[in-house]
Design a protein around this motif. Structure first.
Motif, mmCIF file in Angstrom:
data_model
loop_
_atom_site.group_PDB
_atom_site.id
_atom_site.type_symbol
_atom_site.label_atom_id
_atom_site.label_comp_id
_atom_site.label_asym_id
_atom_site.label_seq_id
_atom_site.Cartn_x
_atom_site.Cartn_y
_atom_site.Cartn_z
ATOM 1 N N LEU A 78 -15.775 7.442 -24.331
ATOM 2 C CA LEU A 78 -15.227 5.802 -25.219
ATOM 3 C C LEU A 78 -16.932 5.167 -24.288
ATOM 4 C CD1 LEU A 78 -12.417 4.573 -24.069
ATOM 5 C CD2 LEU A 78 -12.692 5.051 -26.686
ATOM 6 N N MET A 79 -17.520 4.044 -25.463
ATOM 7 C CA MET A 79 -18.602 3.277 -25.090
ATOM 8 C C MET A 79 -17.894 2.483 -23.594
ATOM 9 S SD MET A 79 -18.567 0.566 -28.155
ATOM 10 C CE MET A 79 -17.140 1.004 -28.407
ATOM 11 N N GLY A 80 -19.193 3.091 -22.814
ATOM 12 C CA GLY A 80 -19.390 1.925 -21.518
ATOM 13 C C GLY A 80 -18.771 3.096 -20.484
ATOM 14 N N PHE A 85 -25.239 5.196 -40.113
ATOM 15 C CA PHE A 85 -24.842 5.418 -38.564
ATOM 16 C C PHE A 85 -24.838 6.887 -38.384
ATOM 17 C CE2 PHE A 85 -23.804 5.571 -34.084
ATOM 18 C CZ PHE A 85 -25.139 5.513 -33.388
ATOM 19 N N ARG A 86 -23.328 6.251 -38.703
ATOM 20 C CA ARG A 86 -22.731 7.931 -38.598
ATOM 21 C C ARG A 86 -23.604 8.955 -39.088
ATOM 22 N NH1 ARG A 86 -19.889 7.039 -34.278
ATOM 23 N NH2 ARG A 86 -19.228 5.268 -34.837
ATOM 24 N N ALA A 87 -24.060 9.022 -40.891
ATOM 25 C CA ALA A 87 -24.567 9.901 -41.496
ATOM 26 C C ALA A 87 -26.176 10.090 -40.438
ATOM 27 C CB ALA A 87 -25.022 9.703 -42.946
ATOM 28 N N LYS A 104 -24.826 -5.227 -26.006
ATOM 29 C CA LYS A 104 -25.183 -4.607 -27.100
ATOM 30 C C LYS A 104 -24.903 -3.705 -28.209
ATOM 31 C CE LYS A 104 -28.808 -5.425 -29.017
ATOM 32 N NZ LYS A 104 -30.648 -5.047 -28.809
ATOM 33 N N ARG A 105 -22.986 -3.501 -27.639
ATOM 34 C CA ARG A 105 -22.707 -2.256 -28.875
ATOM 35 C C ARG A 105 -22.043 -3.294 -30.167
ATOM 36 N NH1 ARG A 105 -23.722 -0.753 -24.175
ATOM 37 N NH2 ARG A 105 -23.312 1.508 -23.512
ATOM 38 N N PRO A 106 -22.889 -2.380 -31.548
ATOM 39 C CA PRO A 106 -22.253 -2.954 -32.336
ATOM 40 C C PRO A 106 -20.938 -3.611 -33.049
ATOM 41 C CG PRO A 106 -23.152 -0.729 -33.087
ATOM 42 C CD PRO A 106 -22.932 -1.318 -31.328
ATOM 43 N N LEU A 107 -20.195 -2.753 -32.160
ATOM 44 C CA LEU A 107 -18.453 -2.476 -32.326
ATOM 45 C C LEU A 107 -18.311 -3.481 -31.509
ATOM 46 C CD1 LEU A 107 -17.576 1.564 -32.414
ATOM 47 C CD2 LEU A 107 -17.272 -0.296 -34.250
ATOM 48 N N THR A 108 -18.484 -4.337 -30.912
ATOM 49 C CA THR A 108 -18.062 -4.751 -29.457
ATOM 50 C C THR A 108 -18.471 -6.894 -30.346
ATOM 51 O OG1 THR A 108 -19.493 -4.531 -28.229
ATOM 52 C CG2 THR A 108 -17.457 -3.268 -28.106
ATOM 53 N N GLU A 141 -7.473 5.972 -31.785
ATOM 54 C CA GLU A 141 -8.117 7.253 -32.936
ATOM 55 C C GLU A 141 -9.239 8.602 -31.919
ATOM 56 O OE1 GLU A 141 -10.257 5.258 -36.571
ATOM 57 O OE2 GLU A 141 -11.278 4.701 -34.441
ATOM 58 N N ARG A 142 -9.229 8.181 -31.012
ATOM 59 C CA ARG A 142 -10.584 8.920 -30.700
ATOM 60 C C ARG A 142 -9.702 10.115 -29.119
ATOM 61 N NH1 ARG A 142 -15.708 5.373 -30.047
ATOM 62 N NH2 ARG A 142 -16.047 5.306 -32.505
ATOM 63 N N HIS A 143 -8.857 9.426 -28.410
ATOM 64 C CA HIS A 143 -8.154 10.058 -27.413
ATOM 65 C C HIS A 143 -8.057 11.654 -27.840
ATOM 66 C CE1 HIS A 143 -5.479 10.823 -24.228
ATOM 67 N NE2 HIS A 143 -6.152 10.237 -23.435
ATOM 68 N N GLY A 179 -20.530 5.653 -19.256
ATOM 69 C CA GLY A 179 -21.058 5.576 -18.560
ATOM 70 C C GLY A 179 -21.894 7.083 -19.160
ATOM 71 N N LYS A 180 -21.793 7.619 -19.765
ATOM 72 C CA LYS A 180 -22.517 9.438 -20.547
ATOM 73 C C LYS A 180 -24.237 8.650 -20.227
ATOM 74 C CE LYS A 180 -20.630 8.510 -24.256
ATOM 75 N NZ LYS A 180 -20.002 6.921 -24.144
ATOM 76 N N THR A 181 -24.226 7.510 -20.499
ATOM 77 C CA THR A 181 -25.938 7.422 -20.833
ATOM 78 C C THR A 181 -26.392 6.938 -19.260
ATOM 79 O OG1 THR A 181 -25.959 6.324 -22.612
ATOM 80 C CG2 THR A 181 -27.563 5.477 -21.250
ATOM 81 N N GLY A 201 -23.020 9.287 -28.349
ATOM 82 C CA GLY A 201 -22.737 8.491 -27.911
ATOM 83 C C GLY A 201 -20.788 8.362 -28.081
ATOM 84 N N GLY A 202 -20.029 7.525 -28.311
ATOM 85 C CA GLY A 202 -18.675 7.267 -28.837
ATOM 86 C C GLY A 202 -18.059 8.549 -29.305
ATOM 87 N N GLY A 203 -18.174 8.111 -30.386
ATOM 88 C CA GLY A 203 -17.796 8.641 -31.441
ATOM 89 C C GLY A 203 -18.281 9.330 -32.696
ATOM 90 N N SER A 259 -28.085 10.804 -27.208
ATOM 91 C CA SER A 259 -28.251 10.880 -29.106
ATOM 92 C C SER A 259 -28.179 9.421 -29.734
ATOM 93 C CB SER A 259 -26.680 11.526 -29.687
ATOM 94 O OG SER A 259 -25.269 10.664 -29.486
ATOM 95 N N ASP A 260 -27.919 8.420 -28.962
ATOM 96 C CA ASP A 260 -28.572 7.641 -29.574
ATOM 97 C C ASP A 260 -30.350 6.516 -29.684
ATOM 98 O OD1 ASP A 260 -25.321 6.315 -29.996
ATOM 99 O OD2 ASP A 260 -25.389 5.148 -28.037
ATOM 100 N N ILE A 261 -30.157 7.187 -28.901
ATOM 101 C CA ILE A 261 -32.313 6.943 -28.048
ATOM 102 C C ILE A 261 -32.331 7.977 -28.940
ATOM 103 C CG2 ILE A 261 -34.205 7.188 -26.946
ATOM 104 C CD1 ILE A 261 -31.597 7.003 -24.250
HETATM 105 O O1 LIG Z 1 -18.237 4.645 -30.078
HETATM 106 C C1 LIG Z 1 -18.887 4.028 -30.563
HETATM 107 O O2 LIG Z 1 -18.142 4.514 -31.520
HETATM 108 C C2 LIG Z 1 -20.855 4.299 -30.385
HETATM 109 C C3 LIG Z 1 -20.442 4.237 -28.963
HETATM 110 C C4 LIG Z 1 -21.973 4.063 -29.031
HETATM 111 O O3 LIG Z 1 -22.780 4.823 -27.773
HETATM 112 P P1 LIG Z 1 -22.146 5.026 -25.982
HETATM 113 O O4 LIG Z 1 -20.751 5.588 -25.965
HETATM 114 O O5 LIG Z 1 -23.281 5.475 -25.464
HETATM 115 O O6 LIG Z 1 -22.523 3.516 -25.945
HETATM 116 C C5 LIG Z 1 -22.856 3.963 -30.216
HETATM 117 O O7 LIG Z 1 -22.902 5.286 -30.815
HETATM 118 C C6 LIG Z 1 -22.767 2.928 -31.427
HETATM 119 O O8 LIG Z 1 -22.604 2.166 -30.669
HETATM 120 C C7 LIG Z 1 -21.152 3.248 -31.576
#
Ligand SMILES: O=C(O)C1=C[C@@H](OP(=O)(O)O)[C@@H](O)[C@H](O)C1
Ligand SMILES: Nc1ncnc2c1ncn2[C@@H]1O[C@H](COP(=O)(O)OP(=O)(O)O)[C@@H](O)[C@H]1O
Ligand SMILES: [Mg+2]
Length: 170
Positions: free
Chosen positions: A12-14, A59-61, A118-122, A139-141, A16-18, A81-83, A35-37
């Protein structure tokens, strides 16, 4: 000859992957990729902007196109990225050709970590953050479960402890 190693971090985002991915690459002396960078540098924009102007599907594309070549970079550690696990071939690759580490995080700890950044989802959902994060986890588990080789509990605060645990197992 030194053995080549390919590691991917999912979670999940947060989780600590990065942050930990970058430390880990130094420790193991291998290339670090995020992948985000890669999306940000390739499109010369910000993930938040992509979400707000073009939407999550855009973004996904972009993520899907760019993650393929970086997944196969030899001797590297990839912070996804988390997704990223939404992309079917990414899951297939992670499962078959990579060492995949799942950084597993509780929603309670996750909500503290992502609330301030700054995560757009939150960004737009401060008032119901916890509920949304629970939904995302649900959804992701199953997807993380499908691809991981080794799971780490990353609720603990010490980066050092997490890093040592990962290095010990590598
Ligand atoms: O979980 C997600 O859908 C996302 C996670 C983010 O990456 P991190 O998991 O590195 O925060 C980034 O790809 C985007 O904001 C969407
Ligand atoms: N083990 C940890 N303990 C406390 N805070 C952490 C930990 N791991 C990450 N963080 C914090 O959480 C936020 C998100 O970390 P990040 O490495 O970007 O995660 P991800 O790439 O999985 O989204 C950052 O502010 C980071 O400092
Ligand atoms: Mg990240």
């Amino acid at each position: 000859m030194k053995e080549l190693i390919n590691i991917s971090l999912v979670g999940l985002m947060g989780s600590g992957k990065t942050t930990i991915g970058s430390f880990l690459s130094k420790q193991l002396n291998i290339l670090y990729i995020d992948s985000d960078i890669t999306v940000v540098t390739n499109y010369n924009t910000d993930i938040v902007l992509i979400y707000y102007i073009e939407g999550e599907h855009s973004f996904r594309a972009k993520e899907e196109i760019l993650i393929e070549p970086i997944l196969i970079k030899p001797n590297s550690i990839l912070a996804t990225g988390g997704g990223s696990v939404f992309h079917i071939y990414v899951c297939k690759f992670l499962l078959e050709s990579n060492i995949t580490l799942w950084f597993k995080l509780d929603v309670k700890e996750q909500s503290k970590r992502v609330a301030s950044n700054k995560r757009p989802l939150t960004l737009s959902i401060r008032s119901c953050l916890y509920i949304i994060l629970e939904h995302i986890l649900k959804e992701r588990h199953k997807l993380y479960l499908k691809v991981f080789n080794i799971v780490f509990n990353v609720n603990i605060k010490s980066y050092m402890l997490i890093l040592n645990k990962v290095c010990w197992l590598m």
